[in-house]
Design a protein around this motif. Structure first.
Motif, PDB file in Angstrom:
ATOM      1  N   GLY A  43       0.805  -1.211   0.000  1.00 40.33           N
ATOM      2  CA  GLY A  43       0.000   0.000   0.000  1.00 40.33           C
ATOM      3  C   GLY A  43       0.840   1.263   0.000  1.00 40.33           C
ATOM      4  N   SER A  44       2.025   1.223   0.580  1.00 44.03           N
ATOM      5  CA  SER A  44       2.901   2.393   0.615  1.00 44.03           C
ATOM      6  C   SER A  44       3.662   2.526  -0.705  1.00 44.03           C
ATOM      7  CB  SER A  44       3.910   2.276   1.759  1.00 44.03           C
ATOM      8  OG  SER A  44       3.243   2.171   2.999  1.00 44.03           O
ATOM      9  N   PRO A  45       3.786   3.728  -1.250  1.00 39.94           N
ATOM     10  CA  PRO A  45       4.488   3.904  -2.529  1.00 39.94           C
ATOM     11  C   PRO A  45       5.934   3.431  -2.452  1.00 39.94           C
ATOM     12  CG  PRO A  45       3.277   5.887  -1.930  1.00 39.94           C
ATOM     13  CD  PRO A  45       3.237   4.988  -0.736  1.00 39.94           C
ATOM     14  N   GLY A  46       6.384   2.770  -3.524  1.00 44.22           N
ATOM     15  CA  GLY A  46       7.782   2.382  -3.631  1.00 44.22           C
ATOM     16  C   GLY A  46       8.160   1.107  -2.924  1.00 44.22           C
ATOM     17  N   SER A 101      12.728 -12.861   2.438  1.00 43.58           N
ATOM     18  CA  SER A 101      11.619 -13.371   3.228  1.00 43.58           C
ATOM     19  C   SER A 101      11.347 -12.454   4.415  1.00 43.58           C
ATOM     20  CB  SER A 101      11.952 -14.783   3.725  1.00 43.58           C
ATOM     21  OG  SER A 101      10.918 -15.291   4.519  1.00 43.58           O
ATOM     22  N   GLY A 102      10.061 -12.106   4.618  1.00 43.21           N
ATOM     23  CA  GLY A 102       9.691 -11.256   5.728  1.00 43.21           C
ATOM     24  C   GLY A 102      10.124  -9.820   5.576  1.00 43.21           C
ATOM     25  N   ARG A 103      10.468  -9.415   4.340  1.00 43.55           N
ATOM     26  CA  ARG A 103      10.915  -8.047   4.084  1.00 43.55           C
ATOM     27  C   ARG A 103      10.237  -7.498   2.832  1.00 43.55           C
ATOM     28  NH1 ARG A 103      14.427  -5.754   8.060  1.00 43.55           N
ATOM     29  NH2 ARG A 103      15.323  -7.524   9.177  1.00 43.55           N
ATOM     30  N   ALA A 104      10.098  -6.184   2.798  1.00 45.42           N
ATOM     31  CA  ALA A 104       9.668  -5.494   1.588  1.00 45.42           C
ATOM     32  C   ALA A 104      10.863  -4.737   1.032  1.00 45.42           C
ATOM     33  CB  ALA A 104       8.525  -4.528   1.890  1.00 45.42           C
ATOM     34  N   VAL A 150      12.661  -3.088   4.284  1.00 47.80           N
ATOM     35  CA  VAL A 150      11.972  -2.777   5.530  1.00 47.80           C
ATOM     36  C   VAL A 150      11.239  -4.037   5.985  1.00 47.80           C
ATOM     37  CG1 VAL A 150      11.712  -0.338   4.969  1.00 47.80           C
ATOM     38  CG2 VAL A 150       9.903  -1.940   4.343  1.00 47.80           C
ATOM     39  N   ALA A 151      11.059  -4.188   7.284  1.00 51.05           N
ATOM     40  CA  ALA A 151      10.382  -5.369   7.811  1.00 51.05           C
ATOM     41  C   ALA A 151       8.935  -5.398   7.334  1.00 51.05           C
ATOM     42  CB  ALA A 151      10.436  -5.367   9.334  1.00 51.05           C
ATOM     43  N   PHE A 152       8.513  -6.556   6.847  1.00 48.79           N
ATOM     44  CA  PHE A 152       7.107  -6.764   6.481  1.00 48.79           C
ATOM     45  C   PHE A 152       6.826  -8.257   6.608  1.00 48.79           C
ATOM     46  CE2 PHE A 152       3.711  -7.475   3.238  1.00 48.79           C
ATOM     47  CZ  PHE A 152       2.701  -6.826   3.928  1.00 48.79           C
ATOM     48  N   ASP A 153       6.401  -8.656   7.785  1.00 49.61           N
ATOM     49  CA  ASP A 153       6.176 -10.069   8.087  1.00 49.61           C
ATOM     50  C   ASP A 153       4.892 -10.196   8.893  1.00 49.61           C
ATOM     51  OD1 ASP A 153       6.300 -12.738   8.531  1.00 49.61           O
ATOM     52  OD2 ASP A 153       8.216 -12.736   9.565  1.00 49.61           O
ATOM     53  N   PRO A 154       3.743 -10.191   8.215  1.00 48.51           N
ATOM     54  CA  PRO A 154       2.467 -10.232   8.947  1.00 48.51           C
ATOM     55  C   PRO A 154       2.386 -11.392   9.937  1.00 48.51           C
ATOM     56  CG  PRO A 154       2.080  -9.735   6.641  1.00 48.51           C
ATOM     57  CD  PRO A 154       3.535 -10.076   6.763  1.00 48.51           C
ATOM     58  N   ALA A 155       2.854 -12.574   9.554  1.00 49.59           N
ATOM     59  CA  ALA A 155       2.737 -13.736  10.429  1.00 49.59           C
ATOM     60  C   ALA A 155       3.462 -13.524  11.749  1.00 49.59           C
ATOM     61  CB  ALA A 155       3.272 -14.974   9.727  1.00 49.59           C
ATOM     62  N   LEU A 199      -7.750  -5.017   8.593  1.00 48.16           N
ATOM     63  CA  LEU A 199      -7.042  -3.807   8.999  1.00 48.16           C
ATOM     64  C   LEU A 199      -6.802  -2.855   7.846  1.00 48.16           C
ATOM     65  CD1 LEU A 199      -4.372  -5.586  11.229  1.00 48.16           C
ATOM     66  CD2 LEU A 199      -6.485  -4.472  11.989  1.00 48.16           C
ATOM     67  N   SER A 200      -6.468  -3.406   6.672  1.00 50.29           N
ATOM     68  CA  SER A 200      -6.181  -2.572   5.504  1.00 50.29           C
ATOM     69  C   SER A 200      -6.306  -3.426   4.260  1.00 50.29           C
ATOM     70  CB  SER A 200      -4.776  -1.950   5.591  1.00 50.29           C
ATOM     71  OG  SER A 200      -3.783  -2.958   5.675  1.00 50.29           O
ATOM     72  N   ALA A 201      -6.399  -2.749   3.112  1.00 49.53           N
ATOM     73  CA  ALA A 201      -6.502  -3.440   1.829  1.00 49.53           C
ATOM     74  C   ALA A 201      -5.955  -2.539   0.745  1.00 49.53           C
ATOM     75  CB  ALA A 201      -7.952  -3.813   1.537  1.00 49.53           C
ATOM     76  N   TRP A 202      -5.343  -3.156  -0.276  1.00 50.24           N
ATOM     77  CA  TRP A 202      -4.773  -2.380  -1.367  1.00 50.24           C
ATOM     78  C   TRP A 202      -4.620  -3.275  -2.599  1.00 50.24           C
ATOM     79  CZ3 TRP A 202      -2.116  -4.235   2.808  1.00 50.24           C
ATOM     80  CH2 TRP A 202      -1.048  -5.105   2.555  1.00 50.24           C
ATOM     81  N   PRO A 203      -4.544  -2.691  -3.795  1.00 46.84           N
ATOM     82  CA  PRO A 203      -4.353  -3.495  -5.009  1.00 46.84           C
ATOM     83  C   PRO A 203      -2.913  -3.983  -5.107  1.00 46.84           C
ATOM     84  CG  PRO A 203      -4.423  -1.168  -5.566  1.00 46.84           C
ATOM     85  CD  PRO A 203      -4.759  -1.269  -4.108  1.00 46.84           C
ATOM     86  N   PRO A 204      -2.691  -5.211  -5.599  1.00 52.05           N
ATOM     87  CA  PRO A 204      -1.326  -5.739  -5.686  1.00 52.05           C
ATOM     88  C   PRO A 204      -0.533  -5.219  -6.874  1.00 52.05           C
ATOM     89  CG  PRO A 204      -2.878  -7.363  -6.476  1.00 52.05           C
ATOM     90  CD  PRO A 204      -3.701  -6.231  -5.957  1.00 52.05           C
ATOM     91  N   GLY A 205      -1.227  -4.658  -7.869  1.00 50.10           N
ATOM     92  CA  GLY A 205      -0.546  -4.176  -9.064  1.00 50.10           C
ATOM     93  C   GLY A 205      -0.662  -2.671  -9.208  1.00 50.10           C
ATOM     94  N   ARG A 206      -0.450  -2.208 -10.452  1.00 51.29           N
ATOM     95  CA  ARG A 206      -0.466  -0.766 -10.698  1.00 51.29           C
ATOM     96  C   ARG A 206      -1.562  -0.370 -11.679  1.00 51.29           C
ATOM     97  NH1 ARG A 206       5.541   1.293 -11.846  1.00 51.29           N
ATOM     98  NH2 ARG A 206       5.140   0.169 -13.786  1.00 51.29           N
ATOM     99  N   GLY A 207      -2.625  -1.166 -11.748  1.00 52.36           N
ATOM    100  CA  GLY A 207      -3.778  -0.768 -12.526  1.00 52.36           C
ATOM    101  C   GLY A 207      -3.655  -0.886 -14.020  1.00 52.36           C
ATOM    102  N   ARG A 208      -2.810  -1.824 -14.517  1.00 53.15           N
ATOM    103  CA  ARG A 208      -2.705  -1.987 -15.968  1.00 53.15           C
ATOM    104  C   ARG A 208      -3.949  -2.637 -16.557  1.00 53.15           C
ATOM    105  NH1 ARG A 208       2.695  -5.224 -16.625  1.00 53.15           N
ATOM    106  NH2 ARG A 208       1.880  -6.139 -14.712  1.00 53.15           N
ATOM    107  N   GLU A 209      -4.691  -3.379 -15.733  1.00 56.78           N
ATOM    108  CA  GLU A 209      -5.905  -4.047 -16.157  1.00 56.78           C
ATOM    109  C   GLU A 209      -7.002  -3.745 -15.141  1.00 56.78           C
ATOM    110  OE1 GLU A 209      -5.031  -8.160 -16.468  1.00 56.78           O
ATOM    111  OE2 GLU A 209      -3.577  -7.912 -18.090  1.00 56.78           O
TER     112      GLU A 209
END
Length: 313
Positions: free
Chosen positions: A57-60, A198-201, A215-220, A255-265
């Protein structure tokens, strides 16, 4: 399919051939190794897996998902490429590897793999040709981009089998080659495929050659779940139905939701972050809403934040 065998044999030290018969191997990798043999009569010299990837959801920020695409490859020396995929069983093809001029006529699915092979050959990887089989664990209906992981898997497998033994492919160079050969693709997703942890963005930089930052990104690890929700039905209805599915999920505790892509389709999926304890409630709420309206129930796919593409030994 037919075609003259390459003069140089595939040696055991470039092992990929026994993967089809290894009972402990992942079924997808066994399948892709066996499919190369079945389609082209040769064992693979290498099998590579590449994860599907997504934007956060965060840019970049991008990350890899724990679902792979696989590519099996064997080198040739006669300037021919033979392409196959279980996803397109009637559309395998044998094509001359022309480094200039318009590409030869090919099935639609093979156009991007051929563009990758041509770009690699121009850069010195595989001008003699390659036998190649590609297979994903997900289809486009799941809502994650399928092109970028396939392109990376192909590039890594082909570069591997046309590089000296023990020398890993240069991922940074391959990223640049792919960006130039297929500029309509999502370079951020490719970089997630090639460099994820793994566990990182991965934090994308406007200067890709700079030191990569994570950056850390490990929901589990924090008691949460990351779930891909993909709606079904007519393309024109998907954005509205997806918005409804996300709204239901939020009311049920997401908690939150966002598209996984960049809207090409047209949007067909969303990534939803929710507490582990609310997973069943969210699924039930979304399913009930869609059933009550006589609509196809969306698919839910658990997503683990995975590492980068790798060679399957």
């Amino acid at each position: 399919m037919t075609g003259a065998e390459p003069a140089a044999p595939v040696t055991a030290d470039r092992a990929g051939g026994d993967l089809a018969r290894r009972a402990t191997a992942d079924p997808l990798f066994r399948l892709v190794a066996y499919a190369l043999e079945a389609a082209h009569g040769r064992q693979p010299a290498a099998v590579w897996s590449a994860p599907y990837a997504f934007h956060l959801g965060s840019p970049g920020l991008v990350a890899a998902a724990g679902w792979p695409t696989a590519a099996a490859a064997a080198p040739r020396t006669d300037g021919l490429v033979r392409l196959s995929s279980l996803g397109h069983p009637a559309d395998g093809c044998d094509l001359p590897l022309a480094l200039s001029g318009p590409p030869p006529e090919a099935p639609a699915w093979a156009a991007r793999p051929y563009a990758v092979l041509r770009a690699l050959a121009r850069a010195g990887y595989g001008a003699g040709g390659t036998d190649l089989h590609v297979q994903g664990s997900l289809t486009g209906a799941a809502g994650l981009a399928t092109a970028e992981p396939a392109e990376c898997a192909v590039a890594l497998a082909v570069a591997d089998v046309h590089t000296g033994a023990g020398e890993p492919p240069d991922r940074e160079r391959l990223a640049r080659l792919l960006a130039a050969a297929l500029p309509d693709g999502d370079d951020g997703l490719r970089r997630a495929v090639l460099f994820a942890r793994s566990g990182r963005a991965l934090l994308l930089s406007p200067e890709p050659r700079r030191c990569r930052r994570y950056v850390a990104f490990d929901p589990a690890a924090s008691g949460a779940r990351l779930v891909l929700v993909a709606v079904r039905g007519e393309a024109a209805d998907r954005p509205r139905e997806l918005a409804r599915a996300v709204a239901c999920a939020r009311r049920a505790g997401a908690l939150s939701a966002w598209p996984p892509g960049r809207g090409r389709e047209p949007e067909r999926s969303a990534l939803v972050l929710l507490p582990q304890a609310r997973l069943s409630a969210v699924r039930a709420a979304v399913a009930e809403d869609f059933r009550d309206r006589g609509r196809p129930v969306p698919r839910f796919l658990n997503i683990a934040v995975a590492g980068a593409a790798r060679r399957e030994e």
